[in-house]
Write a protein that holds these residues in place. Structure first.
Motif, PDB file in Angstrom:
ATOM      1  N   UNK A 126       0.810  -1.221   0.000  1.00  0.00           N
ATOM      2  CA  UNK A 126       0.000   0.000   0.000  1.00  0.00           C
ATOM      3  C   UNK A 126       0.837   1.263   0.000  1.00  0.00           C
ATOM      4  N   UNK A 127       2.059   1.188   0.580  1.00  0.00           N
ATOM      5  CA  UNK A 127       2.928   2.368   0.634  1.00  0.00           C
ATOM      6  C   UNK A 127       3.931   2.395  -0.511  1.00  0.00           C
ATOM      7  N   UNK A 128       4.528   1.238  -0.818  1.00  0.00           N
ATOM      8  CA  UNK A 128       5.604   1.210  -1.802  1.00  0.00           C
ATOM      9  C   UNK A 128       5.099   1.369  -3.233  1.00  0.00           C
ATOM     10  N   UNK A 129       3.969   0.727  -3.564  1.00  0.00           N
ATOM     11  CA  UNK A 129       3.487   0.827  -4.939  1.00  0.00           C
ATOM     12  C   UNK A 129       3.155   2.267  -5.349  1.00  0.00           C
ATOM     13  N   UNK A 130       2.422   3.011  -4.533  1.00  0.00           N
ATOM     14  CA  UNK A 130       2.209   4.422  -4.896  1.00  0.00           C
ATOM     15  C   UNK A 130       3.509   5.217  -4.961  1.00  0.00           C
ATOM     16  N   UNK A 139      12.625   3.682  -9.996  1.00  0.00           N
ATOM     17  CA  UNK A 139      11.568   2.854  -9.388  1.00  0.00           C
ATOM     18  C   UNK A 139      11.986   2.255  -8.048  1.00  0.00           C
ATOM     19  N   UNK A 140      13.264   1.863  -7.946  1.00  0.00           N
ATOM     20  CA  UNK A 140      13.750   1.274  -6.700  1.00  0.00           C
ATOM     21  C   UNK A 140      13.886   2.328  -5.608  1.00  0.00           C
ATOM     22  N   UNK A 153       7.605   7.886  -8.299  1.00  0.00           N
ATOM     23  CA  UNK A 153       8.962   8.063  -8.808  1.00  0.00           C
ATOM     24  C   UNK A 153       9.029   7.836 -10.316  1.00  0.00           C
ATOM     25  N   UNK A 154       8.284   6.841 -10.794  1.00  0.00           N
ATOM     26  CA  UNK A 154       8.254   6.603 -12.237  1.00  0.00           C
ATOM     27  C   UNK A 154       7.641   7.792 -12.974  1.00  0.00           C
ATOM     28  N   UNK A 213      16.843  -7.873  -6.754  1.00  0.00           N
ATOM     29  CA  UNK A 213      16.194  -8.493  -7.918  1.00  0.00           C
ATOM     30  C   UNK A 213      15.986  -7.468  -9.027  1.00  0.00           C
ATOM     31  N   UNK A 214      15.584  -6.263  -8.633  1.00  0.00           N
ATOM     32  CA  UNK A 214      15.342  -5.207  -9.612  1.00  0.00           C
ATOM     33  C   UNK A 214      16.580  -4.798 -10.378  1.00  0.00           C
TER      34      UNK A 214
END
Length: 452
Positions: free
Chosen positions: A20-24, A292-293, A29-30, A329-330
Motif C-alpha cells: 500500500x505504501x511502496x506501490x504508490x 523505481x527502486x 517516482x516513475x 532483484x530489480x
C-alpha cells in the motif's frame, strides 16, 4: 488530531502495508522520472539539431542535480525525523521539523536561483559545454532556474506526506505535474517551435502545479502534521538535526553533479561531443533503472523509521529484508536488460546512427557494476531511516568522491575515452561490498542496544 493513518505503520500486516505504501511511491517516482525523460526523448528527436540539443541539455544535468540535492537535504533529512517523532506520538516536534524544513527550502530556492542565473555561462562551459552546445544549454537552464522554488517545494515537501503513511497522496502530487508535463512538451517544443526552451517551460509549469497541490494538502486538516504559521521559522536545533541526517542524501545527489562534471570533462577531452551525448543517454537509462527502486525505498522508509521510534524491532528487520530482496532483484533484471539489449534504450533518445552506435558499445560496460547495486540502495536507505547519519555520510562519499571521480580522472590516461566508462562498474562493485560489511556491523550494534 487524527492518528489513524500514521498508526497503521506500526500495526498493519507487513506485506499489505509495504504494497500500500511502496506501490504508490514507486508509481510516483516513475511518474517523476517522466519530467526529465520525456523532455530528452522529445529534444533528441528535434529535426536537424536534436543530437546537439540533447547534448546541450545533458550538460545542464549537474545544475539540476545540485538543485534536487538541496531538496533532498531537507526532504530526506527531515521526513524520517518527523516519522520517528510520529512513532513516539510527539506531533508537536514532528510539525516543528516540517515548519523548519519549509523555510529552509525557500531559502535554498532564492540562493540557488540567484547564483546560477548570474554564473550560468561559465558554469556550463565548466560542466562540458562547447561552442556547438552552449546555446541549447543556456536556453534550457535559463528558464528552468526560474522554477527553482517550485522544484524545492515539490521534491522537498512531498516526502513529509509519505512520512505519515499517505503514499497515495504523495503519488498524486507527482502525477498531476507529470501529466501536465507530458501534454505541454510536444505543444511547446514542436507546436510553438520553442525547442529546448519549450521543454524547460513545460517542466517548471508542471512543478509549479505539483508544489501548489502539496502545499495545499500539508496546510489542510487532512494531513496528520500540518504547516502552521507559528512553526515557520528556522530553529537552529532542528536545522542541525535535519542537516545531520540530510547531509548523506545531499552528498549522494550533489556529488552526482560533481561526477557528471568529471565525466563530461573527460569525455569532451578524450572523445568529443558525441561521447558527451552518449553520457546523457546513459544517465537517462540509469534513472529508468534506479528511480523505481528509489520509490520502493521511500515507500518502506516510513515503516522502518516509525517502528524504530516505537521500538518494534521485528517489523524493522522484516521491512529491511523485503526491501533488500526487491532492490537486488530489480537491479539484476533491469541492468541485465541494459547490458544485453542496449539498442532498446538508445533508440528511445536518438535516431542519429553515430550517437546510437557509441551508446550501444559502452552501455554494457557502464552498467556492469549496477547489477548488484540493489544491495547498497537498500542498506543506504535503511541507514537513513534509522537516523544513522555518520555511516550514511561515509557511504555517500565512498562511491563517488573516493572512488568514481578519481577513477574517472586516472583511467582515461591509460585506456582513452573508454576508461571514463570503466570507472563506474569498478566504483560500484567496491562500494557495494564495503556497504554490505558496514551494514552488518552497524545493525549488530543496534540490535544489542535496542529496547525490547
Amino acid at each position: 488530531m487524527s492518528t489513524k493513518q500514521d498508526e497503521r505503520l506500526g500495526t498493519e500486516p507487513m506485506g499489505r502495508l509495504i504494497i500500500s505504501l511502496a506501490l504508490p511511491s514507486v508509481a510516483a517516482q516513475l511518474i517523476n522520472l517522466l519530467y526529465n525523460i520525456v523532455d530528452r526523448i522529445y529534444i533528441g528527436h528535434i529535426p536537424g539539431y536534436g543530437d546537439m540539443a540533447l547534448t546541450g541539455v545533458g550538460v545542464t544535468l549537474p545544475i539540476i542535480m545540485l538543485i534536487s540535492a538541496f531538496s533532498a537535504f531537507v526532504g530526506m533529512g527531515g521526513a524520517p525525523l518527523a516519522s520517528i517523532e510520529l512513532g513516539k506520538k510527539d506531533y508537536e516536534k514532528a510539525e516543528k521539523i516540517l515548519g523548519t524544513g519549509t523555510v529552509l527550502l525557500l531559502c535554498f530556492a532564492v540562493t540557488l536561483t540567484t547564483v546560477f542565473l548570474v554564473a550560468k555561462t561559465p558554469v556550463l562551459y565548466l560542466f562540458g559545454a562547447t561552442e556547438n552546445t552552449i546555446l541549447y544549454a543556456e536556453q534550457y537552464i535559463g528558464i528552468y532556474l526560474l522554477g527553482t522554488v517550485f522544484v524545492q517545494c515539490s521534491l522537498g515537501l512531498n516526502t513529509f506526506i509519505s512520512a505519515q503513511g499517505n503514499a497515495k497522496i504523495a503519488m498524486l502530487s507527482v502525477l498531476i505535474g507529470a501529466v501536465m508535463n507530458i501534454v505541454l512538451d510536444p505543444i511547446l517544443i514542436f507546436g510553438f517551435h520553442l525547442g529546448v526552451r519549450g521543454a524547460a517551460l513545460a517542466t517548471i509549469c508542471s512543478q509549479a502545479v505539483s508544489a501548489a497541490w502539496i502545499l495545499r494538502f500539508l496546510c489542510s486538516d487532512k494531513s496528520v502534521i500540518r504547516i502552521r504559521k507559528e512553526k515557520l521559522k528556522l530553529d537552529a536545533a532542528v536545522v542541525g538535526r535535519i542537516g545531520a541526517l540530510g547531509i548523506s542524501p545531499f552528498i549522494m545527489q550533489s556529488t552526482e553533479s560533481l561526477v557528471m562534471i568529471t565525466l563530461n570533462s573527460g569525455l569532451k577531452t578524450y572523445g568529443g561531443d558525441l561521447y558527451v551525448g552518449s553520457m546523457s543517454i546513459l544517465n537517462s537509462v540509469m534513472q529508468i533503472v534506479s528511480v523505481p527502486l528509489q520509490g520502493l525505498n521511500q515507500g518502506i522508509q516510513p515503516i522502518i523509521s516509525y517502528n524504530y521510534g516505537a521500538g518494534n524491532k521485528d517489523r524493522v528487520l522484516k521491512a529491511f529484508k523485503l526491501m533488500l530482496t526487491i532492490c537486488l532483484t530489480g537491479t539484476v533484471i533491469f541492468c541485465g536488460t541494459a547490458i544485453l539489449f542496449p539498442q532498446i534504450f538508445s533508440a528511445l533518445f536518438t535516431d542519429q546512427e553515430e550517437l546510437a552506435a557509441v551508446t550501444n558499445r559502452v552501455m554494457p560496460v557502464y552498467f556492469l557494476g549496477m547489477t548488484i547495486f540493489g544491495i547498497q540502495m537498500s542498506c543506504q536507505s535503511t541507514f537513513i531511516a534509522l537516523g544513522q547519519a555518520k555511516v550514511s555520510l561515509f557511504i555517500a562519499l565512498l562511491r563517488k568522491v573516493f572512488l568514481l571521480i578519481p577513477l574517472a580522472i586516472v583511467l582515461p590516461r591509460f585506456y582513452g575515452v573508454t576508461g571514463v566508462y570503466y570507472a563506474e562498474p569498478i566504483a560500484d562493485t567496491i562500494s557495494v561490498v564495503t556497504t554490505a560489511v558496514l551494514f552488518a556491523i552497524t545493525l549488530r550494534k543496534l540490535l544489542r542496544n535496542w529496547k525490547n
